[in-house]
Design a protein around this motif. Structure first.
Motif, PDB file in Angstrom:
ATOM      1  N   PHE A  26      28.398 -14.270 -22.457  1.00  0.00           N
ATOM      2  CA  PHE A  26      27.669 -15.697 -23.484  1.00  0.00           C
ATOM      3  C   PHE A  26      26.447 -14.979 -24.175  1.00  0.00           C
ATOM      4  CE2 PHE A  26      30.056 -17.533 -21.131  1.00  0.00           C
ATOM      5  CZ  PHE A  26      30.828 -18.785 -22.078  1.00  0.00           C
ATOM      6  N   THR A  27      25.164 -14.283 -23.587  1.00  0.00           N
ATOM      7  CA  THR A  27      24.327 -13.189 -23.853  1.00  0.00           C
ATOM      8  C   THR A  27      24.525 -12.922 -24.991  1.00  0.00           C
ATOM      9  OG1 THR A  27      23.444 -13.937 -22.001  1.00  0.00           O
ATOM     10  CG2 THR A  27      21.682 -12.613 -23.415  1.00  0.00           C
ATOM     11  N   THR A  42      25.117  -5.580 -24.046  1.00  0.00           N
ATOM     12  CA  THR A  42      24.744  -6.799 -25.340  1.00  0.00           C
ATOM     13  C   THR A  42      23.661  -5.753 -26.276  1.00  0.00           C
ATOM     14  OG1 THR A  42      25.408  -7.381 -23.195  1.00  0.00           O
ATOM     15  CG2 THR A  42      22.940  -7.839 -24.573  1.00  0.00           C
ATOM     16  N   THR A  79      16.672 -16.735 -22.019  1.00  0.00           N
ATOM     17  CA  THR A  79      16.952 -15.283 -22.855  1.00  0.00           C
ATOM     18  C   THR A  79      18.066 -15.756 -23.726  1.00  0.00           C
ATOM     19  OG1 THR A  79      17.024 -14.597 -20.541  1.00  0.00           O
ATOM     20  CG2 THR A  79      17.873 -12.734 -22.471  1.00  0.00           C
ATOM     21  N   LEU A  80      19.227 -16.427 -23.709  1.00  0.00           N
ATOM     22  CA  LEU A  80      20.241 -16.721 -24.759  1.00  0.00           C
ATOM     23  C   LEU A  80      19.812 -17.297 -26.038  1.00  0.00           C
ATOM     24  CD1 LEU A  80      23.551 -17.873 -23.622  1.00  0.00           C
ATOM     25  CD2 LEU A  80      22.323 -18.857 -25.611  1.00  0.00           C
ATOM     26  N   PRO A 137      27.427 -15.116 -17.426  1.00  0.00           N
ATOM     27  CA  PRO A 137      26.783 -16.012 -18.540  1.00  0.00           C
ATOM     28  C   PRO A 137      26.584 -14.481 -19.555  1.00  0.00           C
ATOM     29  CG  PRO A 137      25.167 -16.175 -16.470  1.00  0.00           C
ATOM     30  CD  PRO A 137      26.483 -15.682 -16.297  1.00  0.00           C
ATOM     31  N   GLY A 152      25.727 -15.777 -27.961  1.00  0.00           N
ATOM     32  CA  GLY A 152      24.961 -16.710 -28.127  1.00  0.00           C
ATOM     33  C   GLY A 152      24.591 -15.974 -29.398  1.00  0.00           C
TER      34      GLY A 152
END
Lengths: 305, 305, 305, 305, 305
Positions: free
Chosen positions: A57-58, B58, E58-59, A54, A61
């Motif tokens: 993607f986080t 991130t 979260t995403l 993930p 996204g």
């Protein structure tokens, strides 16, 4: 355009008509099937495990949501600006009708004022047809003299030629000694505003959001959604297809709505209700002139166009 | 400017023309090769393992998306404001043509009105050439008297001198007893608007987004993208180059588009279609004056400039 | 203001002049040294391990990016509004010059019109000097009669008194029988716009973004950046100083740029090029009046002020 | 309103006056103490371990930052719009004074013009007092005739009645044969603008941001901050109170500033400097009329109100 | 609309009236109960463990916050634009009253001016009733002549017909020799503005935010909130219901507020206080005309409608 009263919060979750869901269903089903396959194969492709998780993607996204937000804003601004311009058309035709009634020196119930009010109504129809690329003849024939209606037929920019006719009407009133230069200038200012309205509509209709933006976002949204199942298959297992569909639905639907309202003069469900607005302008102008009103009909399903 | 109909959602994923992909390809290929090397070396540089992980990416990726969003917004606002100003040019030249036809007291088909309408058309061409830094002589020669065209040649601000000529035209109409001060003032208000239009274009053309912003963002986007493979090599393994290219494509492309539409008066694919708009203004003004229309040709690939 | 052509994407990464990097270097070096110390001590302070990890930095970094985005937007809006007001100054002085030339009834090449055009030029210089707090005498002496220039010297609001002089000029034209009330009113509307321009500049110059915002954001940005190395020392090890500098550079630089363009009338590299714009207004007004143009010189490094 | 020069970046970190820190100190101290207790009890409440971790805080912190950003934007827009309206007041009173001086036909130094200029000054004071709910009598007594000042005392909307007086002044000038209808209309347009200014201020003063928004955000910010220590106690240990205070400071302070500038006509440190602006308008109008200027004093600490 | 003074920060946490909490309580309670069940079953559904974790939340939570922010912005813009239009109504009716008093040539205390001022007041009431779909007869009967009031009863667009009456009033003043064309044009410009005001209100009332947006966001918010407990049950255990309620409250409440203020002309607590504003316009117009004021009553709970 769909007009609907607020419903109960629970019922709203299951509304089908008026949502973009029907049109997106095939794509979402395809994505669902792919997700099911990926879950079944446990994320393997010909024995190679796709090592996605993930984290990317986080990261991405949220960036994607931001860019979609930008696209959304730009599209909605176009929609709302188009609506404002048609609102200005209503205001300005009313103002011109009031000027013709109370400042032109002609009798308010007389033939000259009536002609002018029908110029305004015909102008509204001509603009609508120009924006939608449809044929204005039938609507103009009903509201203009045969001679003028015939003369407008070959014209490219019919509303502009009607503006010129209104200018001549004012000039004639001055030649008849009904008004002086000051009143003529007052009319002229409102004719200038009508000219701005035509141009504003043409601008929105002829200049879409730069095409490159649209390709870029479209591509990114779809690649993102079709990669999603690989990222979640390890942690969400058999729930993956459902969560993927839920996330993809929102992203894909937002892109689809933005695409639809970006061109607000079309006839898709979320476009502006040009027909209803044109009828409304005709109604209010005829009411001002003390004439019988047309019979307006509303679509029973709450969809105007 | 590229104008293209909506295509099927699936086909849009593979469009090549009109996307910025071709121009970005070399950079993305370079990044791909670097990523492959990093994967091959398992993130080691001369035996030192680069200890990066997705966490700082991130954190920073979202900040970067926000700042790119700001840059994007500012660029798009410039693009759209430029388009609005050219829309106002259309509206205002039409209004002035209508005033000359219906308020000047000269016969609508006469020589004087014709001269005025050609001033307006020449003004449009002169503005386009000033903004693009191209030579206006050929276009002015065709539309103005030889004497005036010659006089404009050495001028820096040709559209402004044409505005002065229009002012003299109105003054002459007053001296001829065709109009009074009120009508002169009505013309004058629209000439003021043309002056605002020229200045608005010059403002956008001469004041880019502060250079420091552009360097800062450019640098941050590229450093970020070239560090990405180190951050994901451990978790994504051989998938790293693909995911990195996907993320980098979006960031780099957005920066490139923002850079392109920031200067909307150029001739790049996403800039404004000044040629098409100028021809359109000429067409509508000639139609208003009852003159034969020029033959407009559209680029078959849907690209206007 | 720095004007620079687009360069190759690779070269842009290494540009030094025109970026804010030079001015931020000492702070970033300090942060780099501190990071190195922290890495060397492995995040310990007097034997106490600082138990920080990336989680709170991710949470807060994005919030910080959002607030910086707000600050950035507000600053850029001020910059762009200031630019718009100076653009309006150009448009409006041109309109007034055109009115003096074609509507005043005085001969276009005569002394009266020339005086008026020099009022406009002097007004521009007086406004620039008021905004920058510099001495206007030299520039006014060159363009006004000695008597008027002397009278303006002690005045606080010189541009406003020049507006009054223009009002008297128009009044005299009316008393001379050159214009009637309508033309006077036309001039007056453009004088009103000049009054709006002066006030708009004064507003931006006298009302910064609320000070509390600036302290709050400044403090948060710097504390955040100086805490960063503690958060990443465990996972990034010896790479920490480099990553920290990269993240800090973007945050600190954005705050610095926002701070700079917030006061657009200064003489810092990213402020508005008031000198160049004033010369440009003088050039176009003299060209309109058929006068010889001043020699404008451009800074060879592409920096205008 | 606090006006302060930019200070050194390092000194700015320790500024106390002008920041909202003093007013927030009690709440932040309370939060600090609670955090210390939680660390001491290791997150247990009566032997129950509160099982919180950073994940929900990351998720929600960013959403909260977004909503705070919205609130911030709306508040800042109100602040800046209020400032724009007061800027328009300056511009418009100057324009009216210029009209009275150069268009009214009365001698510029005479009694009539002087009366009109004092109407404008009194109007400014009356508006300030209406917005702050303070007593205007003293300021009006000084600037108006005793008779008029007395007549205004019981009025609810004093600035509007002063506008009416200005209208009568213009009407009298016309009755005296000093001006014609055109000049009267020119005055009238600027009086209309003053009417818009009064109404704009009343709008901002009487319509706050919907109360529900404010409760919702206030509640969410505080609950979030008081839950924070539970989320970080396990990973940050004894550092928790410091990090919590740092994060909470930014969130709580932003909400407090937004709350303060939302009502820009008050007398809190970040509100608009109405007193300074009123004095400034009086100064410039008296300078235009050639009258001696009032002695303006600036608060030595850089705080205007 | 609820108007309430700022309260102590601590007390504000517990305010019940004026928050949307009461109306959302049933849904939140339902969600709480579901969460409790999920905790009790440890996230199992018929022996199947739902394998959700916080990562997808979260995403997606941040994306959702962004889209809610867009919806919120669009709704608030509608609310604030509606308020601006009603502010313009106040300004413009005051300007027209001032024109009638000081420019019409009729005695300021006479019957004609009084009639005109009552036209303006009746116009305000008629607009309010049209927007709310309520019956205007009672309010019009009190302020208009029986004949006119009767004539308006069957009309669809009553405010527009009142505008026409005002136009006739001005025409009659001209026929009576009280005003000339210039003053008539001045009145006419303000009547044009009233026309814009009516149309602006009608635009906001008749064109909601596209329905598809609302369904999409509603659905996404609720599905998200009802999935939340599954995502947190493993890590938060028995705390899950409380954290879920806290997060859901903010998301759901924001959507509910956006929904409420989107239609600002209704009578819900957060809608515009049309009644209070109408009374205020009546008060200020009567005060200008020197007439006794109506008794205004304020709702003791601080709620206006």
């Amino acid at each position: 355009m769909i007009i609907r009263k607020n419903e109960h919060w629970f019922k709203m979750l299951f509304i089908w008509k008026g949502s973009v869901l029907p049109q997106l269903l095939p794509r979402l089903l395809l994505l669902f099937l792919i997700s099911v396959c990926i879950v079944y194969l446990k994320g393997k492709l010909f024995d190679f495990k796709i090592p996605l998780n993930p984290a990317p993607f986080t990261l991405f996204g949220i960036a994607l949501a931001l860019f979609l937000g930008f696209r959304n804003n730009a599209s909605y601004d176009r929609f709302w600006e188009a609506r404002k311009i048609w609102g200005a058309l209503l205001n300005d035709t009313r103002s011109l009708a009031r000027q013709a009634l109370t400042m032109s020196g002609y009798p308010p119930e007389g033939k000259e004022v009536d002609t002018f009010i029908h110029y305004l109504i015909a102008f509204t129809y001509a603009l609508k047809h120009q924006l939608r690329g449809t044929d204005a003849s039938k609507d103009l024939d009903k509201r203009l003299s045969p001679e003028l209606s015939e003369r407008l037929k070959p014209a490219i920019y019919k509303p502009i030629l009607l503006l010129k006719e209104m200018g001549f009407w004012v000039q004639k009133a001055k030649a008849d000694g009904k008004i002086d230069s000051i009143i003529q200038a007052s009319f002229d200012q409102n004719l200038d505003k009508l000219s701005d309205i035509v141009g504003g509509c043409e601008r929105i209709a002829s200049t879409p959001i730069p095409y490159t933006y649209r390709i870029l976002l479209h591509r990114t949204v779809y690649i993102y959604c079709f990669l999603l199942p690989f990222g979640f298959v390890d942690s969400l297992s058999w729930l993956t297809p459902f969560i993927v569909i839920f996330i993809a639905y929102t992203f894909v639907a937002l892109e689809a709505i933005a695409d639809e309202i970006e061109e607000p003069f079309g006839t898709e469900p979320n476009d502006l209700a040009l027909n209803a607005m044109t009828t409304m302008i005709e109604t209010t102008l005829l009411e001002m002139g003390g004439k019988p009103l047309p019979v307006a009909t509303q679509n029973p399903e709450g969809i105007l166009n």
